[in-house]
Write an enzyme that holds these catalytic residues in place. Structure first.
Site, PDB file in Angstrom:
ATOM      1  N   PHE A 153       1.139  -7.465  -5.708  1.00 26.79           N
ATOM      2  CA  PHE A 153       0.908  -6.114  -6.220  1.00 26.79           C
ATOM      3  C   PHE A 153       0.516  -6.177  -7.676  1.00 26.79           C
ATOM      4  CE2 PHE A 153       4.440  -5.393  -3.003  1.00 26.79           C
ATOM      5  CZ  PHE A 153       3.539  -5.370  -1.973  1.00 26.79           C
ATOM      6  N   TRP A 203      -0.271   2.033  -5.846  1.00 29.15           N
ATOM      7  CA  TRP A 203       0.048   0.990  -6.819  1.00 29.15           C
ATOM      8  C   TRP A 203       0.478  -0.291  -6.104  1.00 29.15           C
ATOM      9  CZ3 TRP A 203       4.405  -1.950  -7.727  1.00 29.15           C
ATOM     10  CH2 TRP A 203       4.429  -2.665  -8.920  1.00 29.15           C
ATOM     11  N   HIS A 204       1.210  -0.114  -4.990  1.00 29.35           N
ATOM     12  CA  HIS A 204       1.708  -1.292  -4.289  1.00 29.35           C
ATOM     13  C   HIS A 204       0.589  -2.070  -3.602  1.00 29.35           C
ATOM     14  CE1 HIS A 204       5.705   0.413  -4.873  1.00 29.35           C
ATOM     15  NE2 HIS A 204       6.138  -0.809  -4.660  1.00 29.35           N
ATOM     16  N   GLY A 205      -0.420  -1.395  -3.158  1.00 28.66           N
ATOM     17  CA  GLY A 205      -1.494  -2.128  -2.501  1.00 28.66           C
ATOM     18  C   GLY A 205      -2.670  -1.236  -2.199  1.00 28.66           C
ATOM     19  N   SER A 260       2.247   5.916  -6.135  1.00 29.18           N
ATOM     20  CA  SER A 260       3.145   4.758  -6.071  1.00 29.18           C
ATOM     21  C   SER A 260       2.752   3.859  -4.892  1.00 29.18           C
ATOM     22  CB  SER A 260       4.585   5.241  -5.911  1.00 29.18           C
ATOM     23  OG  SER A 260       5.411   4.184  -5.542  1.00 29.18           O
TER      24      SER A 260
END
Lengths: 636, 489
Positions: free
Chosen positions: B489, B324-326, B321
């Site tokens: 993102f 996924w954000h960066g 996760s």
């Protein structure tokens, strides 16, 4: 769906009405509160675009102020002229630049072009009437609406914050001294690639209509209006509509005096480019302009004929005379400025070694409506030699509260710092030596968080030479008028203090501390942090006498307060407290005061006796002159 | 196109009117949705439209094949094709440079300097969102939880649906896709409700998030210059900035879809009122948390293979996760902090429960909330430091500097030197206060319903009030409005 559309339209109408009401009230509020007062001795005011902005050095022209601003069309000039002439009864003559490019159709872009709405509208929006704003809405709705909302928001915040200070230099214009000369290279480029002459010229009717409105406005207010044309180089491509331009003068402005300085003889090094003269040209032209005004040209019927003759006969002899006049005037101006700084400036009462060669014995800050000054009384020989390849750099750090008063190009940086290279004059007076540094005002901030002044290489910054002088919270003298800080409520602490000062009781004393310093009234007041004593004194302030002195203050506490004495009192049994204070000079309601701050904190507000006396700054050698004793004092 | 731009203010009314004119004809209506969605996306950069079109084509095709095909191996191959294309795009555009940098840095550890330069790759807006949305379609068909659509137009419109295309909520095909098969009747109350939600979203974004961003950027872009209370204030402000930015976007998206008759899932539920990190993730970015639960955590085994495997799965999900954000170490650490706390919460869940029972602590009691809500908020804020810091080194500097005691700066006016002048700072605090009070109250009483029962003068006063607040206190205009944070993102 119908219900939604109906309600949506109704909501939009309601929202629009609210915006219009807000727009009116915000603009009215700002318009009524912004101070457009100028120097009360000013008789002549000059308006226009970059040509007069760079041509009229108003420091060389008596009783004259230049309000020209680069890229300004008559549309944006109108609200400025309106307010300046309405608020300044002393103004008699209004000079308005009227030159070839100002009639051209391209001026439309100067009114509603994206770039001009961006830069001008944000400044002038509170002063432009609704009717006039509709022109922008009609001609460039997208950009206008974008900036309408931004400006309304900005102005609303101004009203909430009671911030009515508009920077004159950044926003309302002034003489702009151009240093460089690019004319020769431009002439060469022009020869290789000549600019095509246009055959069909078109007029910007909107711009000309606003000029007509300005002229009517001046006449209604009994001001004499003169259209002027600043000097331009004969090869200027803007002159290619000369016939068309003259036709417009004849057809639309034949009843207005047109003073044409277009052919004023200047050499190529006195031009910056075809349309703008540099500081050298401005010097010659402004002195000449001053001389013809003094000769009474404005009262003569054949003004233009005389001007043409004078221009034709302007020769080396005239130049030499002007040059001498300039030297004399510069000397006078410098001396006048020096006296102003010494009398009204903020004295730092500190010494500083900028280098082994340059020791500052005294320093003063001062500001007028265009420039800031830093005066250094120095000790040191051969200073000319030492400074010949050096200059002073100045960094001024603004409080973030003042960020919106910084020029836009600085506002977007993370550091609120203004940087200058100072211009420098070295003068002597009464066997003392002084350096006067001056730098453009750029912003209206008078209280900086910190200022740093340092020596540096003249050609290129290669680091600080010697020791920089740093001063926390320096105060530049406050001035009135367009640059007024009288109404600035941003500095809440200062405002609160002023309120306390004004409401505090005044006691008449008529006391002479010495032959030189006489005071008539005394005021005791305090805020949460400090206590203050204000002495109303009679001008002139004895600058020389006070230079090496400060005030001593002794407070005799009541016995009932012996337990409340502050920790810094060494002898608890002794109910006598002492302070030293360097006076700060301020002017409120045309009265002069010396403010003594009792910085060492003490909670006692009521005193049995207060004794105020003069003493030597360096070390206490006893009272100088007569001390002032007052019994039963309250600082509340 | 940004929701808080003039372009969108012109785009939306036109699309809205056309939509309801064409609403009765399903094909025309879906063509309009698709065309306006592509226009909405292409306004940012039309070149990247091809990625959405390719993803849509592949997944539409794969979906059909998966449904028909019974052979397990072939089915896996089809699913792999979908995963390869979608994740391939995502990895290439989002993670290539991160992998190159990590590769070079790991060689540096052994004293070898590799001269490999990063690539100049532009990250297509919203790629993480629509990729996950379209992936859920093929995975659900593969799991035989969903039947593929035969309506290509509806599917394309589902993938590119402009209200939630660039920053979610990440919808499941099972929820959103069927909504493209039916027509809607114009419902005044529904449209009004959607518009109100959009206004609330704009308030959060323009009045709160973009204002707080000024102070947050000042501190986080100059980490060595700030200490103690300055960093604490900046971090608390960032917590509200990112919440208002992202939940504001979600509110606008949900409201926008509602005005067209569509129902999008709730994405936020007052997350800062959570009493545990587990609860926080049930309230924060709900569409993403549930996506990870359904498509990563459960396939990894979930809680089925013993508690240690469950802890591992939870931790792994939060690492992914974060990634996924960066594509940066800071995001991975942010994910790891959350993962770690959740594992701790799970590991000691029984002990906590029995302790509460012994001490007779009621978890719904105000005192319990007063202790745990601030505690969880503090942990979340600590993790936000990594999320917002420009680099890992910056985050370390900030954490080191936060320990400096400069509490006196709260009184001496220095906090107004951080980019927001006193007036702006006070507006920020009032706006945050209003938001917290509103959410607290709205959780107990539906404000919209209460408002609807009030006389027209009061209702219209409220509508006009919120519009004027956005107009006067919103951060917008040339060069001032900023993008939504989650666009990156």
């Amino acid at each position: 769906m119908k219900k939604l559309i109906f309600k949506f339209i109704a909501f939009c109408v309601l929202f629009l009405i609210s915006i219009i009401v807000l727009f009116y009230s915000v603009n009215n509020n700002i318009s009524n509160n912004v101070n457009f007062k100028i120097n009360q001795e000013t008789v002549n005011v000059i308006f226009g675009h970059s040509h007069p902005e760079t041509a009229f050095n108003d420091s060389l022209i008596s009783k004259t102020e230049n309000f020209a601003k680069s890229g300004e069309s008559y549309y944006y000039m109108y609200p400025k002229v309106l307010r300046i002439i309405k608020q300044n009864k002393n103004v008699k003559n209004v000079f308005i630049e009227f030159t070839n490019n100002l009639v051209d159709e391209s001026m439309n872009n100067w009114i509603w072009g994206d770039e001009y709405i961006t830069s001008r509208y944000l400044t002038y929006s509170p002063f432009i009437s609704v009717g006039d704003q509709l022109i922008l809405l009609r001609k460039n709705p997208k950009t206008y609406l974008e900036y309408f909302t931004s400006s309304l928001k900005t102005n609303f915040n101004r009203v909430v914050e009671k911030d009515y200070v508009f920077s004159r230099f950044e926003k309302f214009g002034g003489y702009n001294s151009l240093k460089e000369s690019k004319l020769d290279s431009l002439i060469k480029a022009n020869q290789n690639n000549p600019i095509k002459k246009l055959e069909n010229h078109k007029i910007s009717n909107v711009n000309i209509e606003y000029l007509e409105k300005i002229i009517s406005l001046c006449k209604e207010n009994n001001k004499k209006v003169y259209l002027i044309r600043s000097p331009q180089h004969s090869l200027s491509p803007e002159l290619n509509n000369e016939d068309f331009f003259k036709e417009i003068i004849l057809n639309r402005f034949k009843d207005v005096d047109f003073l044409d300085f277009n052919n004023f003889p200047l050499s190529s090094i006195e031009y910056r480019d075809f349309g703008h003269i540099n500081h050298k040209g401005a010097k010659v032209f402004s002195l000449w302009f001053d001389s013809i005004i003094k000769e009474g040209i404005l009262n003569n019927r054949n003004k233009n004929q005389i001007i043409n003759e004078k221009i034709l006969n302007f020769d080396k002899k005239n130049r030499d005379e002007l040059s001498k006049l300039f030297d004399k005037k510069t000397k006078e101006n410098k001396l006048e400025l020096f006296n102003h700084i010494i009398e009204k400036g903020y004295s730092l009462n500190t010494k500083h070694n900028f280098s082994t060669e340059l020791r500052a014995e005294q320093m003063f800050f001062y500001t007028d409506d265009k420039k800031r000054y830093f005066l250094i009384e120095y000790n040191g020989d051969h200073i000319h030699d030492f400074l010949k390849d050096k200059t002073f750099g100045i960094h001024a750090y603004a409080y973030s509260n003042d960020k919106n008063k910084l020029p836009s190009w600085i506002r977007n940086r993370s550091e609120n710092r203004i940087t200058w290279n100072a211009e420098m004059d070295i003068i002597s007076n009464n066997n003392r030596n002084y350096i006067i540094l001056n730098f453009q005002k750029i912003s209206e901030i008078n209280n900086f968080k910190q200022i740093r002044i340092f020596l540096m290489n003249k050609e290129k910054y290669q680091g600080t030479i010697g020791n920089a002088f740093e001063k926390e919270a320096p105060l530049f003298l406050k001035v009135n008028g367009l640059n007024s800080y009288e109404k600035n409520n941003n500095n809440e602490e200062e405002d609160e203090l002023t309120k306390i000062f004004i409401s505090a009781p005044k006691t008449k004393i008529d006391h002479n501390f010495s032959e030189e310093l006489k005071v008539s009234n005394i005021i005791f007041y305090s805020n949460k942090v400090s206590k203050f004593i204000a002495l109303e004194y009679q001008e002139p302030y004895p600058v020389d006498f006070m230079k090496d002195k400060i005030f001593g203050i002794h407070g005799l506490a009541h016995k009932r307060d012996l337990n409340n004495l502050p920790d810094w009192v060494k002898e608890k049994q002794d109910n006598k407290l002492s302070w030293g204070s360097t006076p700060l000079r301020i002017k409120i309601d045309d009265k002069n005061y010396l403010i003594l701050t009792l910085k060492k904190h003490c909670d006692i507000d009521e005193w049995k006796q207060i004794r105020v006396f003069l003493m030597d700054k360096e070390v206490y050698k006893g009272t100088i002159g007569e001390a002032l004793n007052i019994n039963n004092i309250s600082f509340k | 196109m940004l929701f808080n731009s003039i372009d969108f203010a012109i785009f939306f009314p036109i699309v809205f009117v056309l939509y309801w004119i064409l609403a009765k004809n399903l094909t025309y209506r879906n063509i309009l949705i698709l065309a306006s969605s592509y226009l909405f996306y292409g306004w940012w950069d039309w070149r990247f439209l091809f990625l959405i079109i390719i993803s849509s084509f592949i997944d539409f095709y794969v979906g059909k094949k998966l449904f028909k095909e019974e052979n397990k191996k072939k089915r896996k191959r089809f699913l792999s094709l979908s995963l390869l294309v979608n994740l391939g795009f995502l990895i290439y555009f989002k993670y290539t440079n991160f992998f190159i940098e990590t590769f070079v840095d790991s060689f540096k550890l052994f004293g070898k300097d590799l001269e490999i330069s990063t690539l100049n790759i532009i990250l297509p807006v919203g790629i993480s969102f629509y990729t996950f949305q379209t992936l859920s379609y093929t995975i659900d068909i593969y799991r035989k939880q969903l039947e593929p659509t035969k309506d290509m137009l509806s599917f394309f419109a589902f993938v590119a649906f402009f209200p939630q295309l660039v920053a979610g909520p990440i919808e499941r095909a099972s929820h959103l896709l069927p909504q493209f098969y039916k027509t809607y009747k114009f419902n005044y109350d529904q449209v009004k409700s959607g518009l109100l939600l959009m206004a609330f979203g704009l308030f959060k974004k323009m009045v709160i998030a973009d204002r707080l961003a000024i102070l947050v950027n000042q501190v986080y872009n100059n980490p060595t210059d700030y200490f103690g209370v300055e960093i604490i204030i900046a971090t608390i402000f960032f917590a509200f900035q990112i919440y208002c930015d992202f939940s504001g976007y979600s509110d606008i998206a949900i409201g926008l879809a509602r005005t067209m008759g569509f129902d999008l899932m709730k994405n936020f539920d007052s997350p800062y009122l959570s009493k545990s990190i587990t609860e926080f993730w049930r309230r924060w970015h709900i569409s993403l948390s549930t996506w990870f639960r359904d498509y990563v955590y459960i396939p990894l085994g979930g809680s089925r293979n013993g508690k240690y495997k469950m802890y591992f799965n939870l931790f792994a999900v939060f690492l992914v996760s974060g990634l996924w954000h960066g594509a940066a170490m800071t995001f991975i650490i942010w994910g790891a902090i959350h993962g770690f706390i959740i594992v701790i919460e799970k590991a000691f869940a029984k002990q906590r429960k029995s302790l509460y029972n012994k001490l007779k602590i009621n978890q719904g009691h105000l005192a319990h909330k007063m202790i745990f809500i601030p505690m969880i908020f503090t942990i979340v804020c600590f993790a936000w430091i990594f999320f917002r810091a420009n680099s890992f080194n910056d985050a370390i500097v900030l954490i080191r500097n936060i320990g400096v005691n400069n509490i006196e700066n709260l009184n001496n006016g220095y906090i107004y030197e951080l980019g927001l002048v006193k007036y702006e700072f006070i507006i920020s605090l009032i706006a945050i206060g209003l938001l917290v009070a509103f959410e607290w109250y709205h959780k107990r009483n539906n404000v919209e319903e209460i408002l609807n029962q009030k006389p027209i003068s009061l209702r219209w006063g409220a509508y006009l009030g919120i519009s004027m607040v956005i107009f006067l206190f919103g951060i917008y205009g040339p060069g001032e409005a900023s993008e939504f944070i989650y666009f990156q993102f």
